[in-house]
Design an enzyme around this catalytic site. Structure first.
Site, PDB file in Angstrom:
ATOM      1  N   ARG A 214       0.857  -1.189   0.000  1.00  0.00           N
ATOM      2  CA  ARG A 214       0.000   0.000   0.000  1.00  0.00           C
ATOM      3  C   ARG A 214       0.895   1.242   0.000  1.00  0.00           C
ATOM      4  O   ARG A 214       2.013   1.212   0.531  1.00  0.00           O
ATOM      5  CB  ARG A 214      -0.885   0.028   1.251  1.00  0.00           C
TER       6      ARG A 214
ATOM      7  N   HIS B   6      -1.442   0.835  -9.669  1.00  0.00           N
ATOM      8  CA  HIS B   6      -2.139  -0.111  -8.778  1.00  0.00           C
ATOM      9  C   HIS B   6      -2.778  -1.257  -9.588  1.00  0.00           C
ATOM     10  O   HIS B   6      -3.987  -1.487  -9.518  1.00  0.00           O
ATOM     11  CB  HIS B   6      -3.199   0.616  -7.932  1.00  0.00           C
TER      12      HIS B   6
HETATM   13  P1  NDP Z   1      -1.858 -12.031   4.160  1.00  0.00           P
HETATM   14  O1  NDP Z   1      -2.688 -11.642   5.331  1.00  0.00           O
HETATM   15  O2  NDP Z   1      -1.972 -13.405   3.631  1.00  0.00           O
HETATM   16  O3  NDP Z   1      -0.310 -11.790   4.511  1.00  0.00           O
HETATM   17  C1  NDP Z   1       0.133 -10.673   5.198  1.00  0.00           C
HETATM   18  C2  NDP Z   1       1.536 -10.922   5.716  1.00  0.00           C
HETATM   19  O4  NDP Z   1       2.010  -9.741   6.362  1.00  0.00           O
HETATM   20  C3  NDP Z   1       1.590 -12.042   6.761  1.00  0.00           C
HETATM   21  O5  NDP Z   1       2.761 -12.803   6.584  1.00  0.00           O
HETATM   22  C4  NDP Z   1       1.646 -11.279   8.083  1.00  0.00           C
HETATM   23  O6  NDP Z   1       2.269 -11.971   9.133  1.00  0.00           O
HETATM   24  C5  NDP Z   1       2.491 -10.091   7.652  1.00  0.00           C
HETATM   25  N1  NDP Z   1       2.355  -8.977   8.591  1.00  0.00           N
HETATM   26  C6  NDP Z   1       1.251  -8.264   8.898  1.00  0.00           C
HETATM   27  N2  NDP Z   1       1.525  -7.339   9.839  1.00  0.00           N
HETATM   28  C7  NDP Z   1       2.834  -7.488  10.132  1.00  0.00           C
HETATM   29  C8  NDP Z   1       3.713  -6.864  11.054  1.00  0.00           C
HETATM   30  N3  NDP Z   1       3.283  -5.882  11.875  1.00  0.00           N
HETATM   31  N4  NDP Z   1       4.998  -7.280  11.099  1.00  0.00           N
HETATM   32  C9  NDP Z   1       5.432  -8.275  10.298  1.00  0.00           C
HETATM   33  N5  NDP Z   1       4.651  -8.918   9.401  1.00  0.00           N
HETATM   34  C10 NDP Z   1       3.366  -8.525   9.326  1.00  0.00           C
HETATM   35  O7  NDP Z   1      -2.142 -10.947   3.043  1.00  0.00           O
HETATM   36  P2  NDP Z   1      -1.936 -11.090   1.450  1.00  0.00           P
HETATM   37  O8  NDP Z   1      -0.611 -11.697   1.219  1.00  0.00           O
HETATM   38  O9  NDP Z   1      -3.114 -11.723   0.833  1.00  0.00           O
HETATM   39  O10 NDP Z   1      -1.965  -9.548   1.004  1.00  0.00           O
HETATM   40  C11 NDP Z   1      -1.001  -8.644   1.499  1.00  0.00           C
HETATM   41  C12 NDP Z   1      -1.310  -7.223   1.043  1.00  0.00           C
HETATM   42  O11 NDP Z   1      -1.008  -7.046  -0.347  1.00  0.00           O
HETATM   43  C13 NDP Z   1      -2.763  -6.760   1.123  1.00  0.00           C
HETATM   44  O12 NDP Z   1      -3.130  -6.440   2.447  1.00  0.00           O
HETATM   45  C14 NDP Z   1      -2.760  -5.547   0.225  1.00  0.00           C
HETATM   46  O13 NDP Z   1      -2.370  -4.397   0.960  1.00  0.00           O
HETATM   47  C15 NDP Z   1      -1.665  -5.874  -0.795  1.00  0.00           C
HETATM   48  N6  NDP Z   1      -2.247  -6.125  -2.127  1.00  0.00           N
HETATM   49  C16 NDP Z   1      -1.900  -5.281  -3.166  1.00  0.00           C
HETATM   50  C17 NDP Z   1      -2.394  -5.497  -4.412  1.00  0.00           C
HETATM   51  C18 NDP Z   1      -1.977  -4.649  -5.574  1.00  0.00           C
HETATM   52  O14 NDP Z   1      -2.556  -4.781  -6.653  1.00  0.00           O
HETATM   53  N7  NDP Z   1      -0.978  -3.803  -5.419  1.00  0.00           N
HETATM   54  C19 NDP Z   1      -3.329  -6.602  -4.695  1.00  0.00           C
HETATM   55  C20 NDP Z   1      -3.593  -7.433  -3.561  1.00  0.00           C
HETATM   56  C21 NDP Z   1      -3.073  -7.187  -2.318  1.00  0.00           C
HETATM   57  P3  NDP Z   1       1.624 -13.338   9.689  1.00  0.00           P
HETATM   58  O15 NDP Z   1       1.905 -14.370   8.612  1.00  0.00           O
HETATM   59  O16 NDP Z   1       2.381 -13.611  10.933  1.00  0.00           O
HETATM   60  O17 NDP Z   1       0.157 -13.096   9.897  1.00  0.00           O
HETATM   61  C1  OXD Z   2      -6.254  -5.572  -3.149  1.00  0.00           C
HETATM   62  C2  OXD Z   2      -5.800  -4.612  -4.144  1.00  0.00           C
HETATM   63  O1  OXD Z   2      -6.093  -5.369  -1.937  1.00  0.00           O
HETATM   64  O2  OXD Z   2      -6.158  -4.768  -5.334  1.00  0.00           O
HETATM   65  O3  OXD Z   2      -6.815  -6.607  -3.564  1.00  0.00           O
HETATM   66  O4  OXD Z   2      -5.062  -3.689  -3.804  1.00  0.00           O
END
Ligand code: NDP
Ligand code: OXD
Length: 309
Positions: free
Chosen positions: A224, A272
């Site tokens: 983000r 994005h």
């Molecule tokens: P998940 O919830 O599967 O994974 C998130 C990861 O981040 C987990 O490993 C989690 O740790 C880790 N995490 C969260 N908070 C912390 C912290 N404070 N310190 C360390 N690690 C942390 O999410 P996704 O992989 O499905 O998606 C991730 C993000 O990608 C979305 O939230 C979105 O913002 C972004 N995104 C962007 C898109 C784009 O088009 N640019 C499209 C889709 C998503 P843990 O495993 O321990 O829970």
């Molecule tokens: C999502 C994105 O969070 O598209 O899926 O950013």
């Protein structure tokens, strides 16, 4: 029993026929045609106007139409009693991994320099390492981070991941928590951000952490825009501490005209699009979740509001 759908007009046009076909026994209403609010039990939303969800008294489930749900948590009136289900769609996961692999390869193969050379008509070889000599660190080692990690590993990159909870995953170095962050950063020639935006992760791509990367490192931000302290990036690039940045997400989207990122020679901007929601695969995932909910079965991918993701 009604469903309220709210997204952009373009997305609404794509979802409308799919939802009608998949959920024929439900009335699907498309915002702004809300009708009798007491009949609405499910909301399928992307960036709903603040207060919309709170105005639905009988809401049972909120489906975020993306993987990240920060757009919902920004609503000060979000009804926290209603579970939020986020979108986990293998189609999107594949798309994100393509984006990450492309971006990492562009930084690794010095694409920014060769583009500049081409524009200047310069024919000059640059020293090139192999992927095996270029460690990649992934901030956020969840659904998207682990899949991208596997694909980068298949390309030969040594990959490490950082998560909140401790993980042991075959073939990867893993780091966790605040205590593990510096270790991951120090070993990452290319740092990829795939974190959710929470109070703990906001601003994590900052001058302090750039300074701890190996000199000449690259960054990829597909998490983000709020993860990046924008004013810290250009000084790090101009000093050579960072060699390049690939950015898909921004604090303000669309990226405003005249923003310095548009024309900086060491920044690649995409609008994005790293992993867009794909209605043909997402709609069956959501309709199946509704069926499970109505059959009294557990619904996967419910967000933990205390963690914030
Ligand atoms: P998940 O919830 O599967 O994974 C998130 C990861 O981040 C987990 O490993 C989690 O740790 C880790 N995490 C969260 N908070 C912390 C912290 N404070 N310190 C360390 N690690 C942390 O999410 P996704 O992989 O499905 O998606 C991730 C993000 O990608 C979305 O939230 C979105 O913002 C972004 N995104 C962007 C898109 C784009 O088009 N640019 C499209 C889709 C998503 P843990 O495993 O321990 O829970
Ligand atoms: C999502 C994105 O969070 O598209 O899926 O950013």
């Amino acid at each position: 029993m009604a469903i309220l759908f709210r997204s952009s007009p373009a997305a609404t046009a794509r979802w409308r026929p799919l939802l009608g076909a998949l959920l024929p026994d439900h009335e699907v209403r498309f915002f702004p045609e809300v009708g009798d609010k007491t009949a609405i039990q499910y909301a399928l939303v992307w960036q709903p106007p603040p207060g919309l969800l709170a105005s639905l008294p009988n809401l049972k489930l909120i489906f975020g139409l993306g993987a990240g749900i920060d757009h919902l948590l920004r609503d000060p009136e979000l009804p926290r009693r209603v579970p939020i289900v986020r979108l986990v769609d293998p189609y999107m996961t594949d798309a994100m991994s393509e984006y990450v692999a492309l971006s990492v390869l562009r930084l690794h193969r010095q694409d920014l320099d060769y583009l500049a050379q081409q524009r200047a008509g310069v024919w000059e070889e640059r020293e090139q390492k192999n992927a095996a000599e270029r460690p990649v660190g992934i901030l956020g080692f969840g659904t998207l981070g682990q899949d991208a990690g596997r694909k980068l590993k298949a390309l030969g990159f040594p990959v490490a991941g950082w998560s909140r909870s401790r993980k042991t995953i075959d073939g990867f170095d893993t780091y966790s928590g605040v205590a593990g962050l510096d270790g991951l950063i120090a070993r990452s020639d290319i740092l990829v951000c795939l974190l959710p935006l929470t109070a703990e992760t906001t601003g994590i791509l900052n001058a302090r952490n750039f300074a701890r990367l190996p000199r000449g490192a690259g960054i990829v931000n597909a998490g983000r825009g709020g993860h990046l302290i924008e004013n810290d990036l250009i000084p790090a690039l101009d000093s050579g501490q960072l060699a390049g940045a690939v950015l898909d997400v921004f604090r303000e989207e669309p990226l405003p005209p005249g923003h310095p990122f548009w024309h900086h020679p060491r920044i690649l901007v995409t609008p994005h699009i790293a992993a867009e929601t794909h209605p043909p695969t997402a709609a069956p995932i959501i309709s199946e979740a509704i069926r499970r909910f109505e059959a009294g079965l557990p619904v996967p991918n419910v967000v933990d509001l205390d963690r914030g993701y």
